[in-house]
Structure formats: structure tokens, C-alpha cells
Design a protein around this motif. Structure first.
Motif, PDB file in Angstrom:
ATOM      1  N   SER A  28      49.234 -17.050  75.253  1.00  0.00           N
ATOM      2  CA  SER A  28      49.378 -18.481  74.979  1.00  0.00           C
ATOM      3  C   SER A  28      50.507 -19.008  75.860  1.00  0.00           C
ATOM      4  O   SER A  28      51.144 -18.250  76.580  1.00  0.00           O
ATOM      5  N   VAL A  29      50.741 -20.312  75.800  1.00  0.00           N
ATOM      6  CA  VAL A  29      51.760 -20.935  76.650  1.00  0.00           C
ATOM      7  C   VAL A  29      52.722 -21.735  75.777  1.00  0.00           C
ATOM      8  O   VAL A  29      52.304 -22.530  74.928  1.00  0.00           O
ATOM      9  N   SER A  30      54.026 -21.532  76.010  1.00  0.00           N
ATOM     10  CA  SER A  30      55.056 -22.237  75.243  1.00  0.00           C
ATOM     11  C   SER A  30      55.138 -23.704  75.673  1.00  0.00           C
ATOM     12  O   SER A  30      54.594 -24.079  76.710  1.00  0.00           O
ATOM     13  N   LYS A  31      55.857 -24.496  74.901  1.00  0.00           N
ATOM     14  CA  LYS A  31      55.998 -25.913  75.252  1.00  0.00           C
ATOM     15  C   LYS A  31      56.747 -26.104  76.564  1.00  0.00           C
ATOM     16  O   LYS A  31      56.632 -27.128  77.214  1.00  0.00           O
ATOM     17  N   ASP A  32      57.510 -25.088  76.990  1.00  0.00           N
ATOM     18  CA  ASP A  32      58.217 -25.125  78.266  1.00  0.00           C
ATOM     19  C   ASP A  32      57.341 -24.643  79.420  1.00  0.00           C
ATOM     20  O   ASP A  32      57.805 -24.571  80.556  1.00  0.00           O
ATOM     21  N   GLY A  33      56.102 -24.262  79.129  1.00  0.00           N
ATOM     22  CA  GLY A  33      55.188 -23.806  80.162  1.00  0.00           C
ATOM     23  C   GLY A  33      55.265 -22.328  80.463  1.00  0.00           C
ATOM     24  O   GLY A  33      54.662 -21.851  81.422  1.00  0.00           O
ATOM     25  N   ASN A  34      55.999 -21.587  79.656  1.00  0.00           N
ATOM     26  CA  ASN A  34      56.126 -20.145  79.868  1.00  0.00           C
ATOM     27  C   ASN A  34      55.000 -19.394  79.169  1.00  0.00           C
ATOM     28  O   ASN A  34      54.748 -19.616  77.986  1.00  0.00           O
ATOM     29  N   PRO A  35      54.345 -18.473  79.890  1.00  0.00           N
ATOM     30  CA  PRO A  35      53.300 -17.678  79.245  1.00  0.00           C
ATOM     31  C   PRO A  35      53.914 -16.626  78.335  1.00  0.00           C
ATOM     32  O   PRO A  35      55.015 -16.139  78.586  1.00  0.00           O
ATOM     33  N   THR A  36      53.193 -16.299  77.283  1.00  0.00           N
ATOM     34  CA  THR A  36      53.627 -15.249  76.374  1.00  0.00           C
ATOM     35  C   THR A  36      52.391 -14.491  75.902  1.00  0.00           C
ATOM     36  O   THR A  36      51.304 -15.056  75.815  1.00  0.00           O
ATOM     37  N   VAL A  37      52.571 -13.202  75.630  1.00  0.00           N
ATOM     38  CA  VAL A  37      51.468 -12.363  75.175  1.00  0.00           C
ATOM     39  C   VAL A  37      51.858 -11.749  73.841  1.00  0.00           C
ATOM     40  O   VAL A  37      52.971 -11.264  73.667  1.00  0.00           O
ATOM     41  N   THR A  38      50.918 -11.780  72.899  1.00  0.00           N
ATOM     42  CA  THR A  38      51.156 -11.249  71.566  1.00  0.00           C
ATOM     43  C   THR A  38      50.130 -10.165  71.264  1.00  0.00           C
ATOM     44  O   THR A  38      48.928 -10.426  71.340  1.00  0.00           O
ATOM     45  N   PRO A  39      50.565  -8.946  70.923  1.00  0.00           N
ATOM     46  CA  PRO A  39      49.600  -7.919  70.520  1.00  0.00           C
ATOM     47  C   PRO A  39      49.144  -8.178  69.086  1.00  0.00           C
ATOM     48  O   PRO A  39      49.961  -8.440  68.204  1.00  0.00           O
ATOM     49  N   ILE A  40      47.837  -8.122  68.878  1.00  0.00           N
ATOM     50  CA  ILE A  40      47.264  -8.387  67.558  1.00  0.00           C
ATOM     51  C   ILE A  40      46.302  -7.250  67.219  1.00  0.00           C
ATOM     52  O   ILE A  40      45.342  -7.001  67.947  1.00  0.00           O
ATOM     53  N   GLY A  41      46.543  -6.594  66.108  1.00  0.00           N
ATOM     54  CA  GLY A  41      45.650  -5.527  65.656  1.00  0.00           C
ATOM     55  C   GLY A  41      44.663  -5.986  64.606  1.00  0.00           C
ATOM     56  O   GLY A  41      43.832  -5.207  64.146  1.00  0.00           O
ATOM     57  N   SER A  42      44.747  -7.237  64.231  1.00  0.00           N
ATOM     58  CA  SER A  42      43.914  -7.728  63.130  1.00  0.00           C
ATOM     59  C   SER A  42      42.940  -8.807  63.566  1.00  0.00           C
ATOM     60  O   SER A  42      42.582  -9.672  62.775  1.00  0.00           O
ATOM     61  N   LEU A  43      42.481  -8.766  64.822  1.00  0.00           N
ATOM     62  CA  LEU A  43      41.488  -9.734  65.284  1.00  0.00           C
ATOM     63  C   LEU A  43      40.092  -9.258  64.889  1.00  0.00           C
ATOM     64  O   LEU A  43      39.754  -8.082  65.075  1.00  0.00           O
ATOM     65  N   PHE A  44      39.299 -10.161  64.358  1.00  0.00           N
ATOM     66  CA  PHE A  44      37.918  -9.880  63.984  1.00  0.00           C
ATOM     67  C   PHE A  44      37.038 -10.961  64.585  1.00  0.00           C
ATOM     68  O   PHE A  44      37.389 -12.141  64.524  1.00  0.00           O
ATOM     69  N   LEU A  45      35.910 -10.555  65.165  1.00  0.00           N
ATOM     70  CA  LEU A  45      34.952 -11.508  65.707  1.00  0.00           C
ATOM     71  C   LEU A  45      33.821 -11.698  64.715  1.00  0.00           C
ATOM     72  O   LEU A  45      33.281 -10.727  64.185  1.00  0.00           O
TER      73      LEU A  45
END
Length: 159
Positions: A28-45
């Protein structure tokens, strides 16, 4: 791959990726325009190019969602045998990684079905009762995602 026509294949890839890596990465992208990555183990499709994840340990995703709800999810099949077979054949039989682009939805309480899916995924870790309870015992809220685009990861001639 087509997002609608191949959704069942995409879901299978994400399940393999989570089994082998124990997580996916959500950018995702912060309000300052910096990218960030978050590891998620609980994603379900789910069906219909939708999904959800349990939102407990995510600090940047909810903040970034306030000004930009666009995200990218990367799922890599890290299974060692998949990679060894692919390297010997000099070709991947299935995509090694898929990126899904989407839009974050509302945060809401998890349904009983969603909680049951989480318990099924994490049941192996119940052998460590204290750690299990600490990590997954208080999962109550999910955030929905609507996916809009797919991108296959390319790794030279092997793909």
C-alpha cells in the motif's frame, strides 16, 4: 490469466502460496507517497474476485486506506519441490508468483464462517496453545478486498 475466468486457478495458487510461505505480502502507499509492504497470513479469497483478511496486526494498511484504498497482493509459491522441479525442467509448470491488485473495503466483524476458515488454516499451530492463543485467539475483525486486476510474475525464459 484472466481475473474472472481463471479465478479458481488464482485461488488455488494463493492457497499453495500461503501453505508454503505462511503469508502473502500486501503493498500500500502512505499519505506521504511512501510504499509499504505488510505480511498477512490470514488472507482468504472468496468467489467473485473478492477476499478478506483478519485485521489485527496491521498498522499501516488501515492508515493508508484512509487516503488511498488501492493495494497490491503478492503471493509466491515457495514450495521447495516446486522450485527444484521447475529448475530441472527449466520451466515453471504453474506461475511461481501472482500479483492481484484491488481496493480495500470496510472493516467489519468477522462472520462465523470466516472465523471457522481461520481456525482450519491455523489448526496445526494449536500444539503451542499459548502461542496460538496469543497470535490467533482474539481475531475478531476482517477487512474486505475487491480485486480488479491480475499480473503474472515473469522470471525470464522459465515463464
Amino acid at each position: 490469466m484472466d481475473l474472472q475466468d481463471d479465478w479458481h486457478k488464482i485461488r488455488a495458487h494463493f492457497n499453495r502460496s500461503i501453505r508454503s510461505s505462511l503469508h502473502v505480502s500486501i503493498g500500500s502507499v502512505s499519505k506521504d507517497g511512501n510504499p509499504t509492504v505488510t505480511p498477512i497470513g490470514s488472507l482468504f479469497l472468496n468467489k467473485g474476485q473478492k477476499g478478506f483478511y483478519f485485521e489485527r496486526y496491521t498498522s499501516s494498511l488501515p492508515l493508508n486506506n484512509q487516503h488511498n484504498s488501492n493495494i497490491c497482493v503478492l503471493a509466491v509459491n515457495s514450495n521447495i519441490w516446486f522450485w527444484i522441479r521447475s529448475l530441472f525442467k527449466s520451466k515453471f509448470s504453474k506461475p511461481p508468483a501472482i500479483k492481484l491488485y484491488g481496493v480495500l473495503g470496510e472493516r467489519r466483524e468477522a462472520t462465523e464462517i470466516e472465523l471457522a476458515r481461520l481456525k482450519k488454516r491455523t489448526k496445526l499451530f494449536k500444539i503451542s496453545k499459548k502461542g496460538y492463543d496469543y497470535l490467533w485467539g482474539d481475531m475478531k475483525h476482517v477487512r474486505e478486498i475487491a480485486f480488479t486486476k491480475i499480473e503474472m510474475m515473469k522470471l525470464g525464459n522459465m515463464t
